[in-house]
Design a protein around this motif. Structure first.
Motif, PDB file in Angstrom:
ATOM      1  N   TRP A  17       0.847  -1.183   0.000  1.00  0.00           N
ATOM      2  CA  TRP A  17       0.000   0.000   0.000  1.00  0.00           C
ATOM      3  C   TRP A  17       0.886   1.237   0.000  1.00  0.00           C
ATOM      4  CZ3 TRP A  17      -5.468  -0.595   1.018  1.00  0.00           C
ATOM      5  CH2 TRP A  17      -5.855  -1.905   1.289  1.00  0.00           C
ATOM      6  N   THR A  18       0.468   2.276  -0.683  1.00  0.00           N
ATOM      7  CA  THR A  18       1.194   3.545  -0.708  1.00  0.00           C
ATOM      8  C   THR A  18       0.498   4.516   0.233  1.00  0.00           C
ATOM      9  OG1 THR A  18       1.777   3.163  -3.011  1.00  0.00           O
ATOM     10  CG2 THR A  18       2.017   5.410  -2.182  1.00  0.00           C
ATOM     11  N   GLU A  19       1.266   5.107   1.135  1.00  0.00           N
ATOM     12  CA  GLU A  19       0.670   6.081   2.044  1.00  0.00           C
ATOM     13  C   GLU A  19       0.227   7.308   1.257  1.00  0.00           C
ATOM     14  OE1 GLU A  19       1.300   8.196   6.365  1.00  0.00           O
ATOM     15  OE2 GLU A  19       3.078   7.546   5.281  1.00  0.00           O
ATOM     16  N   LEU A  64       2.939  -1.130   4.248  1.00  0.00           N
ATOM     17  CA  LEU A  64       2.676   0.278   3.959  1.00  0.00           C
ATOM     18  C   LEU A  64       3.983   0.920   3.511  1.00  0.00           C
ATOM     19  CD1 LEU A  64       0.679   2.669   3.975  1.00  0.00           C
ATOM     20  CD2 LEU A  64       1.468   3.137   6.313  1.00  0.00           C
ATOM     21  N   ILE A  65       3.993   1.433   2.303  1.00  0.00           N
ATOM     22  CA  ILE A  65       5.164   2.134   1.774  1.00  0.00           C
ATOM     23  C   ILE A  65       5.007   3.600   2.157  1.00  0.00           C
ATOM     24  CG2 ILE A  65       6.531   2.661  -0.278  1.00  0.00           C
ATOM     25  CD1 ILE A  65       6.236  -0.393   0.448  1.00  0.00           C
ATOM     26  N   SER A  66       5.931   4.050   2.994  1.00  0.00           N
ATOM     27  CA  SER A  66       5.816   5.389   3.569  1.00  0.00           C
ATOM     28  C   SER A  66       7.203   6.001   3.732  1.00  0.00           C
ATOM     29  CB  SER A  66       5.130   5.273   4.933  1.00  0.00           C
ATOM     30  OG  SER A  66       5.151   6.501   5.599  1.00  0.00           O
ATOM     31  N   ASP A  67       7.263   7.322   3.745  1.00  0.00           N
ATOM     32  CA  ASP A  67       8.524   8.017   4.006  1.00  0.00           C
ATOM     33  C   ASP A  67       8.838   8.054   5.498  1.00  0.00           C
ATOM     34  OD1 ASP A  67       8.952   8.511   1.332  1.00  0.00           O
ATOM     35  OD2 ASP A  67       7.972  10.477   1.385  1.00  0.00           O
TER      36      ASP A  67
END
Length: 180
Positions: A17-19, A64-67
């Motif tokens: 998932w992309t934040e 979750l793909i997040s910075d």
């Protein structure tokens, strides 16, 4: 390839998932709310998830793909329906990747990658191999009895071997030393 939608995305799946900002769901009403408080917003092309827990979610593996480094607290993730893949813990579905620059190791579902030649493992073997890789990537104990002058060259050789083969760390060390 199986097609995923609002009726089956939560049944044994892997997804990255992309934040996205909270504003992405600001004017929406959830289509479903779980017992744990996660809210799901469906569309024809994908799904938004508002939740405070990621990783292992029931019988799924959702990353979750997040910075942000720490994924604590509620946040919104988005995934297209084509981002879901079957998750069978016993099947060889996972591929390990290493970022030497950031000193990070992670895994992905093989079907989400373009490179199908990568060494695939089941969930348990992937987790064990990641632990071994982290020992070489983040510490120096493994180098104790190696006399080769370039520690980083040895590190890269061992990690690439751990990622791309089923050889043990000891076997890879022996191979490296015998080739010198």
């Amino acid at each position: 390839m199986k097609k995923y939608n609002a009726g089956n995305f939560f049944k044994h799946t892997y997804c990255e998932w992309t934040e996205v900002p909270l504003t992405a769901i600001a004017q929406k009403t959830p289509n479903y709310k779980s017992e744990k408080g996660s809210c799901y917003f469906f569309s024809e092309v994908g799904i938004f998830r508002y939740a405070n827990h990621w990783g292992r979610v029931a019988n799924c593996r959702w990353k979750l793909i997040s910075d942000r480094k720490a994924n604590q607290g509620f946040c919104v993730g988005y995934a297209s329906w084509s981002s879901f893949f079957p998750n069978d813990e016993k099947e060889n579905n996972y591929v390990i990747s290493v970022n030497f620059l950031l000193k990070e190791v992670t895994f992905k579902h093989y079907a989400s990658l373009k490179d199908s030649d990568a060494c695939r493992r089941n969930a348990n073997d992937t987790a064990k191999r990641i632990v071994e890789i982290k020992k070489v990537l983040l510490a120096d104990d493994w180098y104790k009895y190696i006399t080769h002058p370039d520690q980083e060259e040895v590190r890269r050789y061992l990690i690439n071997g751990l990622v791309n083969t089923n050889k043990s760390l000891l076997e890879l060390k022996r191979n490296f030393l015998s080739s010198q």
